[in-house]
Design a protein around this motif. Structure first.
Motif, mmCIF file in Angstrom:
data_model
loop_
_atom_site.group_PDB
_atom_site.id
_atom_site.type_symbol
_atom_site.label_atom_id
_atom_site.label_comp_id
_atom_site.label_asym_id
_atom_site.label_seq_id
_atom_site.Cartn_x
_atom_site.Cartn_y
_atom_site.Cartn_z
ATOM 1 N N ILE A 134 -30.577 -20.755 6.166
ATOM 2 C CA ILE A 134 -31.271 -20.046 5.075
ATOM 3 C C ILE A 134 -31.802 -18.696 5.556
ATOM 4 C CG2 ILE A 134 -33.252 -20.170 3.481
ATOM 5 C CD1 ILE A 134 -32.614 -23.149 3.189
ATOM 6 N N ALA A 135 -32.189 -18.616 6.833
ATOM 7 C CA ALA A 135 -32.642 -17.317 7.370
ATOM 8 C C ALA A 135 -31.511 -16.296 7.287
ATOM 9 C CB ALA A 135 -33.109 -17.481 8.810
ATOM 10 N N VAL A 136 -30.288 -16.714 7.635
ATOM 11 C CA VAL A 136 -29.136 -15.792 7.572
ATOM 12 C C VAL A 136 -28.868 -15.394 6.115
ATOM 13 C CG1 VAL A 136 -26.646 -15.595 7.967
ATOM 14 C CG2 VAL A 136 -28.095 -16.640 9.704
ATOM 15 N N ILE A 137 -28.927 -16.399 5.207
ATOM 16 C CA ILE A 137 -28.694 -16.102 3.783
ATOM 17 C C ILE A 137 -29.762 -15.137 3.255
ATOM 18 C CG2 ILE A 137 -28.687 -17.106 1.447
ATOM 19 C CD1 ILE A 137 -27.402 -19.598 2.601
ATOM 20 N N MET A 138 -31.021 -15.420 3.595
ATOM 21 C CA MET A 138 -32.104 -14.566 3.092
ATOM 22 C C MET A 138 -32.013 -13.158 3.668
ATOM 23 S SD MET A 138 -33.627 -16.122 0.775
ATOM 24 C CE MET A 138 -34.759 -14.855 0.327
ATOM 25 N N MET A 139 -31.610 -13.083 4.934
ATOM 26 C CA MET A 139 -31.467 -11.767 5.563
ATOM 27 C C MET A 139 -30.403 -10.955 4.815
ATOM 28 S SD MET A 139 -30.706 -10.910 9.519
ATOM 29 C CE MET A 139 -31.615 -12.207 10.267
ATOM 30 N N THR A 140 -29.287 -11.618 4.514
ATOM 31 C CA THR A 140 -28.204 -10.952 3.772
ATOM 32 C C THR A 140 -28.714 -10.499 2.406
ATOM 33 O OG1 THR A 140 -26.765 -12.568 4.811
ATOM 34 C CG2 THR A 140 -25.789 -11.227 3.087
ATOM 35 N N LEU A 175 -36.589 -22.266 1.784
ATOM 36 C CA LEU A 175 -36.282 -21.114 0.921
ATOM 37 C C LEU A 175 -37.571 -20.472 0.409
ATOM 38 C CD1 LEU A 175 -33.716 -19.769 -0.089
ATOM 39 C CD2 LEU A 175 -33.820 -21.139 -2.138
ATOM 40 N N PHE A 176 -38.528 -21.317 0.027
ATOM 41 C CA PHE A 176 -39.830 -20.821 -0.446
ATOM 42 C C PHE A 176 -40.534 -20.051 0.666
ATOM 43 C CE2 PHE A 176 -44.404 -21.280 -0.850
ATOM 44 C CZ PHE A 176 -44.648 -20.978 -2.176
ATOM 45 N N SER A 177 -40.463 -20.607 1.891
ATOM 46 C CA SER A 177 -41.246 -20.048 3.003
ATOM 47 C C SER A 177 -40.682 -18.737 3.528
ATOM 48 C CB SER A 177 -41.286 -21.041 4.162
ATOM 49 O OG SER A 177 -41.632 -22.308 3.703
ATOM 50 N N ILE A 178 -39.398 -18.560 3.429
ATOM 51 C CA ILE A 178 -38.773 -17.452 4.156
ATOM 52 C C ILE A 178 -38.392 -16.269 3.243
ATOM 53 C CG2 ILE A 178 -36.281 -17.992 4.166
ATOM 54 C CD1 ILE A 178 -36.600 -17.967 7.280
ATOM 55 N N SER A 179 -38.762 -16.369 1.979
ATOM 56 C CA SER A 179 -38.374 -15.301 1.056
ATOM 57 C C SER A 179 -39.268 -14.067 1.210
ATOM 58 C CB SER A 179 -38.454 -15.811 -0.381
ATOM 59 O OG SER A 179 -38.328 -14.730 -1.255
ATOM 60 N N ILE A 199 -45.376 -30.609 -0.973
ATOM 61 C CA ILE A 199 -43.982 -30.429 -0.556
ATOM 62 C C ILE A 199 -43.064 -30.352 -1.779
ATOM 63 C CG2 ILE A 199 -42.055 -31.492 0.742
ATOM 64 C CD1 ILE A 199 -44.229 -30.353 2.544
ATOM 65 N N ASP A 200 -43.299 -31.228 -2.754
ATOM 66 C CA ASP A 200 -42.476 -31.203 -3.970
ATOM 67 C C ASP A 200 -42.631 -29.879 -4.713
ATOM 68 O OD1 ASP A 200 -41.469 -33.644 -3.494
ATOM 69 O OD2 ASP A 200 -42.701 -34.738 -4.945
ATOM 70 N N VAL A 201 -43.881 -29.391 -4.765
ATOM 71 C CA VAL A 201 -44.141 -28.137 -5.500
ATOM 72 C C VAL A 201 -43.424 -26.968 -4.835
ATOM 73 C CG1 VAL A 201 -45.930 -26.459 -6.127
ATOM 74 C CG2 VAL A 201 -46.327 -28.878 -6.522
ATOM 75 N N ILE A 202 -43.579 -26.831 -3.497
ATOM 76 C CA ILE A 202 -42.914 -25.674 -2.866
ATOM 77 C C ILE A 202 -41.400 -25.869 -2.831
ATOM 78 C CG2 ILE A 202 -44.885 -24.784 -1.558
ATOM 79 C CD1 ILE A 202 -43.790 -25.956 0.946
ATOM 80 N N GLY A 203 -40.964 -27.116 -2.751
ATOM 81 C CA GLY A 203 -39.526 -27.389 -2.772
ATOM 82 C C GLY A 203 -38.921 -26.972 -4.099
ATOM 83 N N PHE A 204 -39.584 -27.343 -5.193
ATOM 84 C CA PHE A 204 -39.093 -27.002 -6.533
ATOM 85 C C PHE A 204 -39.154 -25.489 -6.754
ATOM 86 C CE2 PHE A 204 -39.506 -26.374 -11.093
ATOM 87 C CZ PHE A 204 -38.492 -27.180 -11.578
ATOM 88 N N THR A 205 -40.289 -24.895 -6.394
ATOM 89 C CA THR A 205 -40.446 -23.446 -6.603
ATOM 90 C C THR A 205 -39.396 -22.676 -5.799
ATOM 91 O OG1 THR A 205 -42.803 -23.851 -6.800
ATOM 92 C CG2 THR A 205 -42.152 -21.564 -6.558
ATOM 93 N N GLY A 206 -39.215 -23.095 -4.545
ATOM 94 C CA GLY A 206 -38.226 -22.419 -3.701
ATOM 95 C C GLY A 206 -36.822 -22.603 -4.233
ATOM 96 N N GLY A 207 -36.447 -23.863 -4.465
ATOM 97 C CA GLY A 207 -35.082 -24.168 -4.894
ATOM 98 C C GLY A 207 -34.733 -23.539 -6.228
ATOM 99 N N VAL A 208 -35.621 -23.652 -7.204
ATOM 100 C CA VAL A 208 -35.297 -23.181 -8.558
ATOM 101 C C VAL A 208 -35.612 -21.691 -8.733
ATOM 102 C CG1 VAL A 208 -35.782 -23.483 -11.020
ATOM 103 C CG2 VAL A 208 -35.617 -25.478 -9.538
#
Lengths: 139, 388
Positions: free
Chosen positions: B49-55, B193-197, B320-329
């Motif tokens: 995800i770091a590589v994807i976010m960097m791109t 995804l939530f953490s690294i954006s 965890i569910d909240v940040i997972g949902f926010t990040g993913g969606v």
């Protein structure tokens, strides 16, 4: 907009309304007179009118759109807090509400609009021209 | 004497902003997600995800650099795709902000509880409710000084973070790292995804860089690498020290293994960092409603407040569910928006025979779109799967 003044007036009206309704409920239970509960509704509406009047008195520059938004936020906050109290404090569902409650909420809305109207330096005009008037109501 | 060039100074300052923006509340949730799914599974997620976010950040930087003036994501969508799409983008941005605010309430309440409950008692929910109420009282005032405090708090948080990494690594038990749970293997996706954006801060980085803006790509690469390394080391230290007993907020579990001082230091810093981020996020959401929709301060405040309040009252208690949902969606959808913007800007550039500064092959874009779409579907479906 003076949001802190708004919050102070709202919280004062809500807290006093809650205390008086608790007192009237207690009195109704002790005196075994259910009709006393209606007194708390009346007093709560008067309190809302007074504190909303105090809020609008401090913000005479607000236009009508701002006033309507303030009324809306006040009313929605009342609804939100009442729902929280109903669910988490009294452990009841929405079924506990009766027609009287709906009427009281309508009266609350009316009291808020009345307060906004009374304190407005200018009142809303008709957006369409007054065709009965020779100059279209412009004067 | 050692002296940095102007370009290096500006790049460092921009990098500091970038890292400060990226290091946030998600940091505390990562060790738990890694411990549940398996440490190496989590690390794999972090790297990919770091590589994807960097791109993605490079693509957004391309959009930002090719467009004159300063805008936010919604502004770029409005400029290139029109008002209707901008309304959709606003909703996505609002959803991401609301999700983050709920996460702040949950984790802020946890830290508040860890600090005060030994003295005055009370359940975590009560502390979370107090955090929410007091926070919204501050937000309505639009507290500007919080922005200044936040810079210092982020620096202090980084120092505490390094302290935890150093002290935690001395207590690592290697067997704690060799865990794996097939049922939780998808858990880290949204959390990471939530953490690294860092998408939101790119326009600000452009303004900081000024005439050295062409160096933005280097700043993005180094900042993302720094944050990824920090997250990886933090997760290694916490999971290595606490293993299966890793708590949702990372700090309380670590306190029990290493000592109460880390609990106090971590909870104080965590609480202050979360509180200021919550206020900043609230004020930002409120202001965007005021500016984009021309609502008054009161109505904007009410809308900012009511969604997290209702979601909290309905029963969102799992950080965890909240940040997972926010990040993913929401972060996933923002990623798709950035991709669309990048390709639109490149297409426009091609018409003017102007080559993009950063070129992404179509196959990579298709891969990223697939990952984000799968992530969105996964996070939307996961609550139903868990309920079965």
């Amino acid at each position: 907009m003076k949001p802190l003044r708004f919050l102070l007036c709202f919280l004062a009206a809500y807290a006093l309304g809650f205390i008086t309704s608790a007192f009237f409920s207690f009195a109704a239970k002790v005196l075994r007179d259910v009709d006393l509960v209606y007194g708390s509704f009346g007093l709560a509406i008067i309190l809302i009118f007074v504190f909303a009047w105090l809020y609008f008195k401090g913000v005479p520059q607000l236009n009508w759109r701002h006033r309507i938004e303030a009324v809306l936020v006040w009313f929605l906050l009342v609804l939100t807090l009442d729902t929280i109290l109903l669910f988490f404090f009294y452990k009841q569902s929405l079924r506990a509400l009766s027609t009287v409650h709906v009427i009281v909420y309508c009266l609350v809305l009316l009291a808020l609009f009345a307060a906004a109207y009374v304190q407005a330096p200018e009142h809303p005009k008709l957006s369409s021209p007054d065709l009965m008037h020779p100059d279209g109501g412009a004067s | 004497m050692f002296k940095l060039s102007k370009k290096a100074q500006v790049s460092l300052s921009a990098g500091e902003s970038f890292v400060g923006f990226m290091v946030g509340v998600g940091l505390f949730g990562m060790p738990y997600a890694f411990a549940q799914a398996g440490f190496f599974v989590g690390m794999l997620y972090l790297l990919v995800i770091a590589v994807i976010m960097m791109t993605l950040q490079m693509m957004y930087a391309e959009v930002v650099l090719q467009t004159p003036g300063r805008h936010h994501l919604v502004g770029y969508v409005r400029k290139y795709f029109g008002k209707r799409w901008a309304s959709g983008a606003t909703l996505i941005a609002l959803g991401a902000n609301w999700g983050a605010m709920i996460a702040y309430i949950l984790i802020g309440g946890e830290f508040f509880h860890a600090l005060l409950s030994p003295y005055i008692g009370g359940s975590v929910t009560v502390y979370q409710a107090i955090f929410l109420l007091v926070g919204y009282l501050f937000i309505i005032g639009g507290v500007r000084f919080i922005a200044r405090i936040e810079t210092y708090l982020t620096s202090t948080l980084l120092v505490i973070l390094l302290l935890i990494i150093v002290r935690g690594s001395l207590s690592i038990d290697v067997s704690n790292l060799f865990t794996y749970s097939a049922s939780n293997v998808l858990l880290p996706y949204g959390v990471v995804l939530f953490s690294i954006s860092g998408i939101g801060v790119i326009p600000e980085v452009k303004s900081i860089m000024g005439r050295y803006r062409n160096n933005m790509r280097t700043v993005i690469i180094w900042s993302t690498l720094t944050v990824t390394a920090l997250y990886g080391l933090f997760a290694l230290a916490v999971v290595g020290a606490t293993g299966g007993a890793t708590t949702v907020d990372a700090i309380t579990g670590l306190g029990e293994v290493i000592g109460s001082w880390i609990l106090v230091a971590g909870a104080v810093m965590g609480f202050l960092a979360v509180a200021t981020s919550f206020l900043m996020m609230g004020i930002e959401t409120q202001e965007s409603l005021e500016l984009d929709y021309k609502f008054t301060r009161l109505l904007s405040w009410f809308i900012t407040m009511i969604v997290p309040l209702v979601v909290f009252l309905i029963g969102a208690r799992n950080f965890i569910d909240v940040i997972g949902f926010t990040g993913g969606v929401f972060v996933g959808t923002m990623g798709l928006i950035v991709l669309a913007l990048y390709h639109h800007v490149c297409k426009k550039g091609r018409k003017k025979k102007k080559a993009p500064g950063f070129h992404v092959p179509t196959i990579v874009s298709i891969g990223v779109v697939t990952v984000f779409l799968l992530g969105i579907v996964l996070e939307l479906v996961r609550p139903f799967i868990d309920a079965l």
